[in-house]
Design an enzyme around this catalytic site. Structure first.
Site, PDB file in Angstrom:
ATOM      1  N   ASP A  88       0.796  -1.475  -0.290  1.00 53.80           N
ATOM      2  CA  ASP A  88       0.138   0.070   0.124  1.00 53.80           C
ATOM      3  C   ASP A  88       0.691   1.251   0.455  1.00 53.80           C
ATOM      4  OD1 ASP A  88      -2.421   1.119  -0.390  1.00 53.80           O
ATOM      5  OD2 ASP A  88      -2.819   1.171   2.123  1.00 53.80           O
ATOM      6  N   ASN A 108     -10.280  -2.689  -5.682  1.00 53.51           N
ATOM      7  CA  ASN A 108      -9.885  -1.990  -6.717  1.00 53.51           C
ATOM      8  C   ASN A 108     -10.261  -1.333  -7.921  1.00 53.51           C
ATOM      9  OD1 ASN A 108      -6.556  -3.243  -5.333  1.00 53.51           O
ATOM     10  ND2 ASN A 108      -7.610  -0.943  -4.463  1.00 53.51           N
TER      11      ASN A 108
HETATM   12  C1  IPE Z   1      -5.107  -2.960  -0.444  1.00 48.64           C
HETATM   13  O1  IPE Z   1      -5.078  -1.309  -0.404  1.00 48.64           O
HETATM   14  C2  IPE Z   1      -5.150  -3.395  -2.280  1.00 48.64           C
HETATM   15  C3  IPE Z   1      -4.099  -3.724  -2.244  1.00 48.64           C
HETATM   16  C4  IPE Z   1      -2.900  -3.162  -1.821  1.00 48.64           C
HETATM   17  C5  IPE Z   1      -3.756  -4.713  -3.379  1.00 48.64           C
HETATM   18  P1  IPE Z   1      -6.274  -0.501  -0.570  1.00 48.64           P
HETATM   19  O2  IPE Z   1      -5.540   1.606  -0.959  1.00 48.64           O
HETATM   20  O3  IPE Z   1      -6.695  -0.769  -1.777  1.00 48.64           O
HETATM   21  O4  IPE Z   1      -6.894  -0.488   0.797  1.00 48.64           O
HETATM   22  P2  IPE Z   1      -7.715   0.641   1.504  1.00 48.64           P
HETATM   23  O5  IPE Z   1      -9.195   0.638   0.233  1.00 48.64           O
HETATM   24  O6  IPE Z   1      -7.323   1.714   1.366  1.00 48.64           O
HETATM   25  O7  IPE Z   1      -7.963  -0.533   1.945  1.00 48.64           O
HETATM   26  C1  IPE Z   2      -1.187   0.606  -3.601  1.00 48.08           C
HETATM   27  O1  IPE Z   2      -0.854   1.731  -3.777  1.00 48.08           O
HETATM   28  C2  IPE Z   2      -1.031  -0.320  -4.749  1.00 48.08           C
HETATM   29  C3  IPE Z   2      -2.620  -1.081  -5.235  1.00 48.08           C
HETATM   30  C4  IPE Z   2      -3.886  -1.135  -4.433  1.00 48.08           C
HETATM   31  C5  IPE Z   2      -2.955  -1.153  -6.636  1.00 48.08           C
HETATM   32  P1  IPE Z   2      -2.386   3.030  -3.416  1.00 48.08           P
HETATM   33  O2  IPE Z   2      -2.381   2.944  -4.738  1.00 48.08           O
HETATM   34  O3  IPE Z   2      -3.426   1.624  -3.081  1.00 48.08           O
HETATM   35  O4  IPE Z   2      -1.465   3.772  -2.880  1.00 48.08           O
HETATM   36  P2  IPE Z   2      -2.786   4.535  -1.802  1.00 48.08           P
HETATM   37  O5  IPE Z   2      -2.770   3.815  -1.119  1.00 48.08           O
HETATM   38  O6  IPE Z   2      -4.187   5.700  -2.756  1.00 48.08           O
HETATM   39  O7  IPE Z   2      -1.559   5.553  -1.233  1.00 48.08           O
HETATM   40 MG    MG Z   3      -3.669   1.993  -0.491  1.00 46.69          MG
END
Ligand code: IPE
Ligand code: IPE
Ligand code: MG
Length: 252
Positions: free
Chosen positions: A21, A69
């Site tokens: 994340d 996602n």
């Molecule tokens: C969790 O991250 C999913 C992945 C790392 C693929 P998200 O960024 O989607 O999670 P939330 O929405 O903050 O809980």
């Molecule tokens: C994790 O990084 C990758 C995926 C969920 C695909 P994020 O895209 O969720 O990054 P933040 O949480 O917005 O910083």
């Molecule tokens: Mg995230």
């Protein structure tokens, strides 16, 4: 360079699952688009997989794309899928050389055709590799996985009113040929599982790092393993039971 002590090396997790994340925040802090963060995040996967090989963690699972996602903007989703394709193309040769077997969990039918194809082809081509195990969670959601498993279990056991044991039910989960994760690492300081391996995580140790995923490199991974090695996993027992070696049977 951070090194594990011999004692820590004897107490390593067999399966580490990572919730990668913070790519977006990493990019935003550099005033760059989110995809720049994802690109750097993918680069970091190599560092962590290499660290796992270096110390000997045989199972790594990466949460790359969740069911939820799918609700992200179209451009971000297609960018992520292209990065996935690039990653698998680039890593294929070293996966074969190093003996890495690729698996995927999640509903691959929800990926664009080109991404699904390269994932499935790489799974097929690495099927006989047996040194290391890399699993990508792609369009994965734990609740959806469980509902699927219940449905399949029901098809195989029609009209049964027997409540299955965990041993009977768990083979229907997508992780049936993986051990449960011993350690779940989440980066970027969020204390939640976000629909990741909810049942398999029953006794996983959880480590949350404040670093954003692109910054969570080799040393941060080793640090998490060191922290894990110092924990006492009790699985419901008392500390005394864990620390006492098994008592020999009383003899007369
Ligand atoms: C969790 O991250 C999913 C992945 C790392 C693929 P998200 O960024 O989607 O999670 P939330 O929405 O903050 O809980
Ligand atoms: C994790 O990084 C990758 C995926 C969920 C695909 P994020 O895209 O969720 O990054 P933040 O949480 O917005 O910083
Ligand atoms: Mg995230």
């Amino acid at each position: 360079m951070l090194e594990l002590t011999p004692e820590e090396k004897n107490n390593l997790p067999r399966h580490v699952a990572l919730i990668m994340d913070g790519n977006g925040r990493w990019a935003r802090s550099r005033k760059m688009p989110r995809l720049f963060g994802h690109r750097n995040g993918v680069e970091n996967v190599r560092a962590v997989v290499n660290a796992a090989k270096e110390v000997g963690v045989p199972y790594i699972t990466l949460y790359a794309f969740s069911t939820e996602n799918q609700n992200r903007p179209k451009d971000e989703k297609s960018g992520l899928m292209k990065l996935l394709e690039e990653f698998l193309k680039k890593e294929f040769r070293s996966m074969m050389e190093d003996g890495i077997r690729l698996r995927a969990i999640g509903d691959l039918s929800g990926l664009p055709g080109f991404a699904r194809k390269i994932v499935e082809d790489t799974i097929d081509e690495t099927r006989d590799n047996d040194r290391w195990n890399l699993t990508l969670a792609l369009n994965y959601g734990s609740r959806q996985e469980v509902l699927q498993a219940i449905s399949k279990y029901g098809q195989d056991n029609p009209a049964s009113d027997h409540i299955p044991t965990w041993e009977e039910f768990s083979p229907y989960l997508e992780t049936s040929d993986l051990p449960d994760p011993d350690l779940i690492i989440r980066t970027s300081g969020e204390f939640r599982l976000s629909n990741f391996l909810l049942l398999q995580a029953a006794y996983a140790e959880i480590f949350v790092s404040p670093l954003h995923w692109p910054d969570f490199g080799r040393d941060a991974f080793i640090q998490a393993l060191s922290n894990y090695a110092q924990r006492e996993r009790r699985f419901g027992k008392t500390s005394e039971q864990i620390q006492q070696p098994a008592q020999p049977l009383a003899s007369s």
